[in-house]
Design an enzyme around this catalytic site. Structure first.
Site, PDB file in Angstrom:
ATOM      1  N   LYS A   9       0.837  -1.200   0.000  1.00 16.36           N
ATOM      2  CA  LYS A   9       0.000   0.000   0.000  1.00 16.36           C
ATOM      3  C   LYS A   9       0.876   1.255   0.000  1.00 16.36           C
ATOM      4  O   LYS A   9       2.005   1.227   0.483  1.00 16.36           O
ATOM      5  CB  LYS A   9      -0.827  -0.050   1.287  1.00 16.36           C
ATOM      6  CG  LYS A   9      -1.851   1.016   1.471  1.00 16.36           C
ATOM      7  CD  LYS A   9      -2.632   0.704   2.753  1.00 16.36           C
ATOM      8  CE  LYS A   9      -2.505   1.802   3.813  1.00 16.36           C
ATOM      9  NZ  LYS A   9      -2.890   3.119   3.435  1.00 16.36           N
ATOM     10  N   LYS A  14       7.528   0.817   1.234  1.00 20.15           N
ATOM     11  CA  LYS A  14       8.142   0.026   0.150  1.00 20.15           C
ATOM     12  C   LYS A  14       9.462   0.614  -0.323  1.00 20.15           C
ATOM     13  O   LYS A  14      10.451  -0.092  -0.473  1.00 20.15           O
ATOM     14  CB  LYS A  14       7.229  -0.011  -1.100  1.00 20.15           C
ATOM     15  CG  LYS A  14       5.885  -0.586  -0.916  1.00 20.15           C
ATOM     16  CD  LYS A  14       5.067  -0.457  -2.193  1.00 20.15           C
ATOM     17  CE  LYS A  14       4.753   0.981  -2.572  1.00 20.15           C
ATOM     18  NZ  LYS A  14       3.903   1.708  -1.636  1.00 20.15           N
ATOM     19  N   LYS A  40       4.585   8.563  -7.508  1.00 20.52           N
ATOM     20  CA  LYS A  40       5.220   9.432  -6.518  1.00 20.52           C
ATOM     21  C   LYS A  40       6.712   9.637  -6.838  1.00 20.52           C
ATOM     22  O   LYS A  40       7.352  10.556  -6.341  1.00 20.52           O
ATOM     23  CB  LYS A  40       5.032   8.785  -5.135  1.00 20.52           C
ATOM     24  CG  LYS A  40       5.234   9.719  -3.989  1.00 20.52           C
ATOM     25  CD  LYS A  40       4.632   9.223  -2.646  1.00 20.52           C
ATOM     26  CE  LYS A  40       4.859   7.780  -2.261  1.00 20.52           C
ATOM     27  NZ  LYS A  40       5.245   7.591  -0.839  1.00 20.52           N
ATOM     28  N   ASP A 127      -1.859  -0.355  -4.027  1.00 25.57           N
ATOM     29  CA  ASP A 127      -3.299  -0.180  -3.769  1.00 25.57           C
ATOM     30  C   ASP A 127      -4.094  -0.153  -5.055  1.00 25.57           C
ATOM     31  O   ASP A 127      -5.300  -0.329  -5.050  1.00 25.57           O
ATOM     32  CB  ASP A 127      -3.685   1.085  -2.979  1.00 25.57           C
ATOM     33  CG  ASP A 127      -2.534   1.891  -2.456  1.00 25.57           C
ATOM     34  OD1 ASP A 127      -1.486   1.883  -3.126  1.00 25.57           O
ATOM     35  OD2 ASP A 127      -2.697   2.515  -1.409  1.00 25.57           O
TER      36      ASP A 127
HETATM   37  P1  ADP Z   1       6.054   3.891   0.170  1.00 30.71           P
HETATM   38  O1  ADP Z   1       7.194   3.769  -0.753  1.00 30.71           O
HETATM   39  O2  ADP Z   1       5.441   2.582   0.489  1.00 30.71           O
HETATM   40  O3  ADP Z   1       5.033   4.863  -0.315  1.00 30.71           O
HETATM   41  P2  ADP Z   1       7.958   5.149   1.872  1.00 30.71           P
HETATM   42  O4  ADP Z   1       9.063   4.150   1.792  1.00 30.71           O
HETATM   43  O5  ADP Z   1       8.102   6.375   1.074  1.00 30.71           O
HETATM   44  O6  ADP Z   1       6.596   4.452   1.555  1.00 30.71           O
HETATM   45  O7  ADP Z   1       7.720   5.481   3.407  1.00 30.71           O
HETATM   46  C1  ADP Z   1       6.856   6.498   3.852  1.00 30.71           C
HETATM   47  C2  ADP Z   1       7.419   7.213   5.056  1.00 30.71           C
HETATM   48  O8  ADP Z   1       7.440   6.326   6.163  1.00 30.71           O
HETATM   49  C3  ADP Z   1       8.831   7.681   4.861  1.00 30.71           C
HETATM   50  O9  ADP Z   1       8.967   8.964   5.359  1.00 30.71           O
HETATM   51  C4  ADP Z   1       9.642   6.699   5.630  1.00 30.71           C
HETATM   52  O10 ADP Z   1      10.836   7.248   6.146  1.00 30.71           O
HETATM   53  C5  ADP Z   1       8.717   6.316   6.759  1.00 30.71           C
HETATM   54  N1  ADP Z   1       8.943   4.975   7.269  1.00 30.71           N
HETATM   55  C6  ADP Z   1       8.910   3.831   6.574  1.00 30.71           C
HETATM   56  N2  ADP Z   1       9.126   2.775   7.360  1.00 30.71           N
HETATM   57  C7  ADP Z   1       9.303   3.278   8.625  1.00 30.71           C
HETATM   58  C8  ADP Z   1       9.579   2.690   9.894  1.00 30.71           C
HETATM   59  N3  ADP Z   1       9.683   1.373  10.040  1.00 30.71           N
HETATM   60  N4  ADP Z   1       9.706   3.532  10.944  1.00 30.71           N
HETATM   61  C9  ADP Z   1       9.579   4.838  10.794  1.00 30.71           C
HETATM   62  N5  ADP Z   1       9.339   5.450   9.658  1.00 30.71           N
HETATM   63  C10 ADP Z   1       9.192   4.679   8.559  1.00 30.71           C
HETATM   64 MG    MG Z   2       7.451   4.715  -2.614  1.00 30.40          MG
END
Ligand code: ADP
Ligand code: MG
Length: 718
Positions: A9, A14, A40, A127
């Site tokens: 999601k 990810k 994104k 998603d």
């Molecule tokens: P996605 O790629 O799934 O959209 P992101 O990797 O960009 O998500 O992560 C979203 C936010 O959550 C980022 O700011 C990231 O640093 C934070 N984040 C991800 N995993 C953790 C974690 N285990 N603890 C704290 N912050 C996290």
């Molecule tokens: Mg991402």
């Protein structure tokens, strides 16, 4: 090379996890390529010191094909990890899923397959359940799939959907590597994710705690794995990397996914123990039955169509001489439609030469692949401006499949442009290519839009007639047209408007000024047009369509004589045609008498004139066949001889009859090579009255006289 898709999601972590895995793999000397597949486009930022890179889709949009290079879309980041971002359109416009396809296509064309790699990581938004985002799941991409989830229900719901997608793209090999729990800190988190994984037939391969180091690393534009290699999150990233390496080395088994059904998901949401699956576990599905060959595959069986609704609507508007037509879609669509239909063809028929280049009043927004991703509204707006600048009073806007599929706001664009051009009327027909049906459906949509132009307040006048129909071929020879004009003049009538053929917006606007409306023939399509007009104007068409051949003509003359108050004009004409017809039949019967004739057509216009004529000439009609209609709303012959027709008469039936019935003459609208003594004559659409009918009889006679061999070659009739 092992290709791993990391799904989850949005915002679940990810990209953060992918980047940490990539660094972990690279730190063991592996060559890694990470591809971000999320509009994104921030998947690789942590590998590039926090900077973003040019996305493939922006690159495709701005750099022409000949100048593209792989190096422009693959950038070397931390620890030598190769980085690519797919990118995507503005939210709400275009189709991001299509963008994933284009990204992969572009990478392949630029030679990404030849890179020397150990691993490729796809970081994919999970998603969205559309086909585009499922592309990385296809057999040629992911060999292994990792699902990132937290203990939140929606995250597991998204992960479950990915498993469904994975099941649908079954390659015959298990591909699910496992679940990564990225903790959010919700209640009972680890237990519920483990229960979910177990029910889905997979396992949790890493548990990443919620940790402030992620934010810290992110601020530095780095991964936690670089900054704190010994931290718990880094060790968990290493655990995932270990699993990936083991899979690559064949030391770890992958599994088939067993996505949870709705009941199981309800248990999961409620925090109850998850029940056993209710139905069958989804298996690999074979979606085609390739070897099932049917003897008869018609369009109505296969669902194929002759052409699409956009084409039909374009053809309807092309019958008007002064309308600009804007096709919103690919140039190739306009090319095909514009060269084969429209005014150019009408001109050919009338003047027997190519005078006007095809498509001269037609414009196209020229959507290409990038428009299918970024939306085609900007191009449409430009194209509408271009057409409006020409000074058309009326502009038709017709949509092909592509804007329909991606949901372009065509109406919105038309409204914007129309506000800038108050003197121009815009007619939007959202045919959406073949999404809204086949050719005739689109033609009717166009006809409806055109009928909307009629000024219904105009009073019914005297002395003019409208002709209603979708097929005016029978009037496209000078002779037929002259005859129509002559016959109408007997009753003090002349043509007002052809709905739809060779007409103008003024003609259409003044439609109601006519005294009578005649249907050109009695086909389903013509009746549909008459219905559209009746709905718009409240006018009933004349009860008989324009007549061909003696018997229909006589009846029509009588009715028209009464209706116009000129019964004697009808009587004089009837006496004249009866005399000429009788003389003709007496003279020509000897050459037809006893000849065996097969008549078969895929046209559904009234063919009674021909049947009657042949019977009067004492021909033996050994078969009257009608080929299956290609229309979705099946067309049927309308005839007083209906009970003698063979319907659904197929070409192979004809071939058999040609052997068994031993005909002298085949009259058919499909050209067939002839053998033996049988001769071929082409079925024709012809004009009003008896002159065209008798001329056709002479043609038949000539065809029967001609040899059907030319040198060594067997020839078809011309
Ligand atoms: P996605 O790629 O799934 O959209 P992101 O990797 O960009 O998500 O992560 C979203 C936010 O959550 C980022 O700011 C990231 O640093 C934070 N984040 C991800 N995993 C953790 C974690 N285990 N603890 C704290 N912050 C996290
Ligand atoms: Mg991402």
């Amino acid at each position: 090379m092992l290709q791993v898709a990391v799904y989850g999601k949005g915002g679940i972590g990810k990209s953060t996890i992918s980047a940490n895995i990539s660094v972990s793999l690279a730190s063991r000397g592996c060559k890694v390529h990470q591809i971000g597949c999320d509009p994104k486009h921030d998947s690789t930022r942590l590998l590039m010191g926090g900077e973003s890179q040019t996305t493939v889709l922006d690159y495709v949009r701005t750099v022409p094909i000949g100048r593209r290079k792989l190096d422009d879309v693959i950038v070397k980041g931390t620890a030598g990890v190769l980085c690519t971002e797919a990118g995507g359109p503005e939210p709400g416009i275009g189709c991001a899923g299509r963008g994933i396809l284009t990204t992969f296509d572009t990478l392949r064309k630029l030679g990404a397959d030849d890179l020397d790699l150990d691993f490729r990581i796809y970081d994919v938004l999970g998603d969205v359940v559309c086909g585009g985002f499922a592309v990385p799941l296809r057999g040629e991409y992911a060999n292994a799939v990792i699902l990132v989830t937290s203990g939140e229900f929606m995250a597991m719901y998204a992960a479950n959907n990915i498993m469904k997608g994975l099941a649908n793209f079954d390659t015959g090999k298990p591909r699910l590597l496992g679940v990564v729990l990225n903790c959010r800190g919700v209640e009972n988190e680890e237990a519920s994710v483990r229960a979910f994984a177990e029910a889905a037939g997979t396992k949790v391969i890493a548990v990443i705690p919620r940790d402030g180091k992620f934010r810290e690393a992110e601020s530095a534009g780095k991964t936690v794995r670089e900054l704190y290699p010994d931290s718990v999150p880094s060790k968990q990233a290493d655990a995932i990397a270990d699993a990936i390496v083991k899979v690559a080395e064949g030391k770890m088994e992958l599994t088939y996914p067993h996505p949870l059904d709705d009941d199981q998901m309800t248990d999961l949401a409620a925090g109850r123990p998850i029940r056993a699956p209710s139905g069958e576990v989804p298996q690999a599905r074979i979606l085609c039955d390739g070897c099932q060959v049917k003897r008869r595959t018609s369009i109505k069986d296969t669902g194929m169509m002759q052409s699409c609704a956009a084409y039909g609507a374009l053809a309807a508007f092309a019958k008007m001489n002064d309308v600009g037509i804007v096709l919103h879609g690919p140039m190739s669509c306009l090319h095909l439609m514009g060269t084969t239909r429209g005014k150019a063809v009408v001109e050919q028929f009338q003047k027997h030469r190519f005078k006007v280049p095809p498509g001269y009043n037609m414009y196209c927004s020229g959507m290409d692949d990038s428009m299918s991703i970024f939306g085609g509204t900007r191009l449409l707006e430009e194209t509408l401006e271009k057409a409006a600048a020409v000074g058309y009073r009326d502009i038709a806007v017709i949509t092909t499949c592509m804007p329909g599929i991606i949901g372009d706001d065509t109406k919105g664009v038309v409204e914007t442009v129309s506000a800038r051009h108050p003197g121009t009327r815009f007619h939007t027909v959202l045919t959406d290519g073949d999404i809204n049906g086949e050719y005739t459906d689109g033609f009717m949509m166009g006809a409806k839009a055109i009928a909307g132009m009629i000024d219904v307040s105009r009073p019914r006048g005297k002395g003019m007639v409208n002709i209603i129909g979708s097929s005016f071929y029978d009037l496209h020879t000078r002779r037929h047209l002259h005859e129509l004009t002559r016959v109408l003049s007997l009753f003090g009538l002349r043509e007002n408007c052809r709905f739809l053929d060779e007409t103008t917006s003024d003609n259409i606007i003044g439609y109601c000024e006519a005294e009578f409306d005649f249907m050109i023939n009695d086909t389903r399509a013509t009746r549909e047009m008459a219905e559209i007009l009746k709905e718009r104007t409240g006018r009933e068409p004349f009860p008989l369509p324009l007549p061909i051949g003696l018997y229909d003509y006589e009846e029509w003359l009588e009715r028209l004589g009464e209706a116009t108050g000129h019964p004697e004009a009808a009587k004089v004409e009837i006496a004249d045609v009866e005399r000429r017809y009788a003389a003709f039949i007496a003279e020509h019967t000897p050459r037809f008498q006893g000849k065996r004739v097969i008549m078969t057509a895929k046209m559904y216009g009234n063919l009674d004139w021909l049947v009657d004529l042949l019977l009067d000439l004492k021909v033996d009609l050994v078969r009257l066949g009608f080929m299956p209609s290609t229309r979705k709303n099946k067309e049927r012959p309308v005839s007083r001889h209906e009970c003698s027709f063979t319907e659904d008469y197929w070409l192979e039936d004809l071939v058999r009859d040609m052997e068994e019935l031993d005909p002298d003459l085949l009259i058919c609208d499909v050209v067939m090579p002839m053998k033996g003594r049988c001769r071929f004559a082409r079925m024709q659409k012809i004009g009003i009255g008896i002159d065209a009918e008798l001329a056709y009889a002479v043609y038949l006679e000539n065809m029967m006289r001609l040899p059907n061999k030319e040198g060594w070659r067997e020839v078809a009739g011309l």
